[in-house]
Design a protein around this motif. Structure first.
Motif, short mmCIF file in Angstrom:
data_model
loop_
_atom_site.label_atom_id
_atom_site.label_comp_id
_atom_site.label_asym_id
_atom_site.label_seq_id
_atom_site.Cartn_x
_atom_site.Cartn_y
_atom_site.Cartn_z
N GLU A 1 48.66 47.78 -49.24
CA GLU A 1 49.13 46.51 -48.68
C GLU A 1 50.57 46.21 -49.09
O GLU A 1 51.15 45.23 -48.64
CB GLU A 1 48.23 45.36 -49.17
N ALA B 1 51.30 43.36 -46.37
CA ALA B 1 50.12 43.14 -45.53
C ALA B 1 49.34 41.90 -45.98
O ALA B 1 48.26 41.62 -45.47
CB ALA B 1 49.20 44.35 -45.56
N GLY B 2 49.89 41.15 -46.93
CA GLY B 2 49.20 39.96 -47.41
C GLY B 2 50.08 38.74 -47.22
O GLY B 2 50.38 38.36 -46.10
N CYS B 3 50.55 38.17 -48.33
CA CYS B 3 51.34 36.94 -48.23
C CYS B 3 52.79 37.20 -47.83
O CYS B 3 53.55 36.27 -47.62
CB CYS B 3 51.28 36.19 -49.57
N ARG B 4 53.18 38.48 -47.75
CA ARG B 4 54.52 38.87 -47.28
C ARG B 4 55.62 38.31 -48.18
O ARG B 4 56.73 38.09 -47.71
CB ARG B 4 54.75 38.45 -45.82
N ARG B 5 55.31 38.11 -49.45
CA ARG B 5 56.32 37.61 -50.37
C ARG B 5 56.80 38.76 -51.26
O ARG B 5 56.03 39.62 -51.65
CB ARG B 5 55.76 36.49 -51.27
#
Lengths: 201, 99
Positions: B16, B61-65
């Motif tokens: 991710e 692929a998650g919070c894009r941080r």
């Protein structure tokens, strides 16, 4: 060359029968055309104000979501990032909800964008919903660590999804998937269900 | 699969994430004053330690941080993760943690 915008076809319209055939191991139903608004705001006062306008407080913690009933009916607010939320409401309510959020946002800085067409929603439930998801998603969905309202962005069978735990007790989940990946995901769900369909029949 | 602890989302699978190279490489205060050699040093040259290494990761692929992590290049252990804006970790201290 004209587009007939009066007729909408949801991304999984052609998959209704094939998804219905997964019963009783997995109940997979598309919830098409839900209103989805991406909200970017970091000002806590504006966040509280927008929650007040919807009648649903915005989620305060990462990887959670809130749900409630307000002037726009049933509304869900999903945490997507430290300053990013997704507001999910009934179909065809994007204009009034967007207006209400924009009004509540002022004078803080932020954006409210209609992203309803970006994703479609699949509601999963049934005795093997959790097992089927575990075939393609490494996130731990046991009720002890993923209670009702948990909302994670992750990969399911290499497809980016937003996964919301609708009811941890009965194992009901909501999956938001990009429209262009929806058919792939439906095909993958059908395939991942094969062993459970055999066991129940 | 290796789990990487995202400072927002918690431990998630390595697939991710997206790698962003060495962290805390400051942009030159006056780029036009740099010689070609100094500019090349800034653009192309990065540390390559054997041991704890501060680097950037993105939970794409998650919070894009984006966040910073200290990873031991010998064991691939993530020694610590911290959000953008949190203080730079002391690599010297971390060195003692590693056997």
């Amino acid at each position: 060359m004209t587009a007939d915008i009066g007729i909408r076809t949801s991304p999984l319209a052609a998959w209704t029968d094939r998804l219905a055939a997964l019963e009783p191991a997995l109940t997979a139903v598309e919830r098409p055309f839900l209103t989805q608004l991406t909200v970017r705001v970091s000002d806590p006062v504006a966040v509280a104000g927008m929650g007040g306008a919807l009648g649903v407080a915005f989620p305060a913690h990462p990887c959670t979501s809130t749900r409630g009933r307000g002037p726009f009916g049933d509304v869900e607010v999903l945490w997507l990032g430290p300053d990013e939320f997704l507001v999910v409401a009934a179909p065809d309510s994007s204009v009034p909800v967007e207006d209400a959020l924009r009004t509540a946002l002022r004078p803080a800085r932020g954006v409210v964008v209609d992203t309803s067409a970006q994703r479609t929603t699949v509601a999963l439930s049934g005795p093997h919903a959790r097992d089927v998801l575990a075939h393609g998603c490494a996130v731990d969905l046991h009720p002890s660590v993923a209670p009702t309202g948990t909302c994670v962005q992750t990969l399911l069978a290499r497809t980016g999804i937003i996964l919301r735990v609708a009811d941890a007790g009965s194992g009901a989940f909501t999956v938001l998937v990009r429209s262009s990946f929806a058919e792939y995901l439906a095909a993958w769900l059908s395939d991942a269900c094969v062993e459970y369909r055999a066991a129940l029949s | 699969m290796q789990l990487i602890p995202c400072p927002w989302c918690g431990p998630r699978e390595e697939t991710e994430f997206h790698y962003g190279g060495q962290a805390h490489v400051a942009y030159p205060e006056d780029p036009s004053a740099l010689t070609d050699q100094e500019w090349a040093q800034y653009v192309f040259f990065r540390d390559n330690p054997s041991g704890p290494f501060a680097e950037r990761w993105s939970h794409s692929a998650g919070c894009r941080r984006w966040f910073n992590a200290v990873r031991d290049t010998r064991t691939h252990d993530l020694l610590s993760v911290h959000r953008i804006g949190e203080p730079v970790p002391d690599l010297g201290e971390k060195d003692e943690v590693v056997s």
